[in-house]
Each structure stands twice: as structure tokens, then as C-alpha cells.
Scaffold this motif. Structure first.
Motif, short mmCIF file in Angstrom:
data_model
loop_
_atom_site.label_atom_id
_atom_site.label_comp_id
_atom_site.label_asym_id
_atom_site.label_seq_id
_atom_site.Cartn_x
_atom_site.Cartn_y
_atom_site.Cartn_z
N GLY A 1 44.69 28.91 35.85
CA GLY A 1 45.25 28.36 34.62
C GLY A 1 45.76 26.94 34.85
O GLY A 1 46.07 26.53 35.98
N MET A 2 45.81 26.17 33.77
CA MET A 2 46.29 24.80 33.86
C MET A 2 47.37 24.61 32.79
O MET A 2 47.10 24.85 31.61
CB MET A 2 45.14 23.82 33.64
N HIS B 1 40.75 24.68 29.61
CA HIS B 1 39.74 23.99 30.41
C HIS B 1 38.63 24.94 30.85
O HIS B 1 37.48 24.55 30.97
CB HIS B 1 40.38 23.29 31.61
N LYS B 2 38.97 26.22 31.06
CA LYS B 2 37.95 27.21 31.41
C LYS B 2 37.06 27.51 30.21
O LYS B 2 35.85 27.70 30.35
CB LYS B 2 38.59 28.50 31.94
N TRP B 3 37.66 27.54 29.00
CA TRP B 3 36.85 27.72 27.79
C TRP B 3 35.88 26.56 27.64
O TRP B 3 34.71 26.75 27.32
CB TRP B 3 37.75 27.85 26.56
N GLN C 1 46.63 43.25 37.33
CA GLN C 1 45.99 44.15 38.28
C GLN C 1 46.72 44.02 39.61
O GLN C 1 46.82 42.91 40.15
CB GLN C 1 44.50 43.81 38.43
N ASN C 2 47.27 45.13 40.07
CA ASN C 2 48.07 45.13 41.30
C ASN C 2 49.20 44.11 41.23
O ASN C 2 49.48 43.40 42.19
CB ASN C 2 47.18 44.87 42.53
N GLY C 3 49.83 44.02 40.06
CA GLY C 3 50.96 43.12 39.87
C GLY C 3 50.61 41.65 39.69
O GLY C 3 51.49 40.80 39.65
N VAL C 4 49.32 41.35 39.57
CA VAL C 4 48.87 39.96 39.45
C VAL C 4 48.20 39.76 38.08
O VAL C 4 47.32 40.53 37.69
CB VAL C 4 47.89 39.59 40.58
N PHE C 5 48.62 38.72 37.35
CA PHE C 5 48.04 38.41 36.06
C PHE C 5 46.58 37.99 36.23
O PHE C 5 46.25 37.21 37.11
CB PHE C 5 48.82 37.26 35.39
N VAL C 6 45.71 38.54 35.37
CA VAL C 6 44.31 38.12 35.34
C VAL C 6 43.91 37.84 33.90
O VAL C 6 44.43 38.44 32.96
CB VAL C 6 43.35 39.17 35.97
N TYR C 7 42.98 36.92 33.76
CA TYR C 7 42.51 36.47 32.45
C TYR C 7 40.99 36.43 32.51
O TYR C 7 40.42 35.90 33.47
CB TYR C 7 43.06 35.06 32.17
N TYR C 8 40.36 37.04 31.53
CA TYR C 8 38.91 37.06 31.44
C TYR C 8 38.47 36.32 30.18
O TYR C 8 39.15 36.37 29.16
CB TYR C 8 38.38 38.49 31.28
#
Length: 164
Positions: free
Chosen positions: A27-28, A34-36, A65-72
Motif C-alpha cells: 500500500g502507498m 497505484h496498484k489499481w 490472514q495470520n494477523g496480517v492485512f491483505v488486499y486483493y
């Protein structure tokens, strides 16, 4: 200023989400815009659109997931759709969504997940104990033409959804 104009419960069929996964570090300034941009520039959506039914629109999917934020970033597609090389998938059973419409000018409609959750709790749709940190799934759904065609006041609508 963006406002939440509608909340409701929606029943959905089983779906397979296909996309690419990003970490918090990707993330920024707290976002993934920026990923989009990369997705449009590199044709990542085009690859998925060639597979067939891309559902209701482009999706920004979030969980921990396992306490870590993820973004798809990707699309919901029919169950069993094969993910192309370089893409990941997540299967979702049939179920219900809590849906919020966030209306505002482009740039104003993002980052309202907590307010959407609060409105859904007030409406009796979302359980106050629901939490992304416990593995709950939340997503932004970019539905055409609500999101792509501004109204007379220059406002668009972003769907902010929670799997119940």
C-alpha cells in the motif's frame, strides 16, 4: 463530502474470487490506488475478462490472514473457474452480504469501511462482533454504471460490502 445513502442485505451464490494479493507493505499512503493503475496499465483485468463472467464489477477484497492485512484486486467469477498463472483464487460459499452505498465525488468515496460497518450494525444487518481481524471478508465493489457514471452533481456510488 461522501455519505452512506443505502444499506441492505444481499443473498449471493457461491463465487470464486480471482485476482492478485497485496500486503500492507504494497500500500502507498494507506491505499492501493497505484496498484489499481498498474492493473489497468498492464492489462491484468483483460486477462480475467477473457475467462468469461466477471460478476458485478471489479473488486478490492480485504481480510487478515495470520494477523496480517491483505488486499486483493480482481473479480468474482463462477465457482471452479481456473485462475490464470500469476493470479490467486479464494472460494466463497453461497451466503449473505451486508451492502452499503457510499456516494460522493471520485476520491471521496474511499476509506469509509468503519462507517459502513457502523451503519450496517445500526440496521441490524451486521453483527457488532464481526471483524476483519478475525478473518472476516470485506470488499469494495465497483459496479457500472453507479461507479463509472457520475450523476448531475458529479457523484458516484461505491458499494462497500461485508460477508456476513
Amino acid at each position: 463530502m461522501a455519505e452512506i445513502t443505502k444499506v441492505y442485505k444481499e443473498c449471493v451464490d457461491a463465487k470464486r474470487f480471482i485476482g492478485k494479493k497485496y500486503s500492507h507493505e504494497d500500500g502507498m499512503h494507506g491505499g492501493y490506488g497505484h496498484k489499481w493503475g498498474e492493473w489497468f496499465q498492464e492489462g491484468y483485468f483483460d486477462v480475467l475478462e477473457k475467462l468469461g463472467d466477471t460478476g458485478d464489477g471489479q473488486i478490492g477484497l480485504m481480510t487478515q490472514q495470520n494477523g496480517v492485512f491483505v488486499y486483493y484486486i480482481g473479480y468474482f467469477m463462477p465457482p471452479g473457474t481456473d485462475a490464470p498463472e500469476g493470479y490467486e483464487y479464494v472460494d466463497f460459499p453461497a451466503g449473505e452480504l451486508g451492502v452499503s452505498y457510499v456516494q460522493g465525488k471520485d476520491g471521496e468515496v474511499y476509506g469509509h469501511g468503519k462507517q459502513c460497518a457502523d451503519k450496517l450494525v445500526e440496521a441490524g444487518i451486521l453483527n457488532r462482533d464481526w471483524c476483519i481481524s478475525r478473518g472476516g471478508w470485506e470488499f469494495e465493489r465497483y459496479v457500472c454504471p453507479r461507479f463509472t457514471t457520475p450523476d448531475a452533481d458529479g457523484k458516484i456510488i461505491l458499494d462497500h460490502c461485508f460477508y456476513l
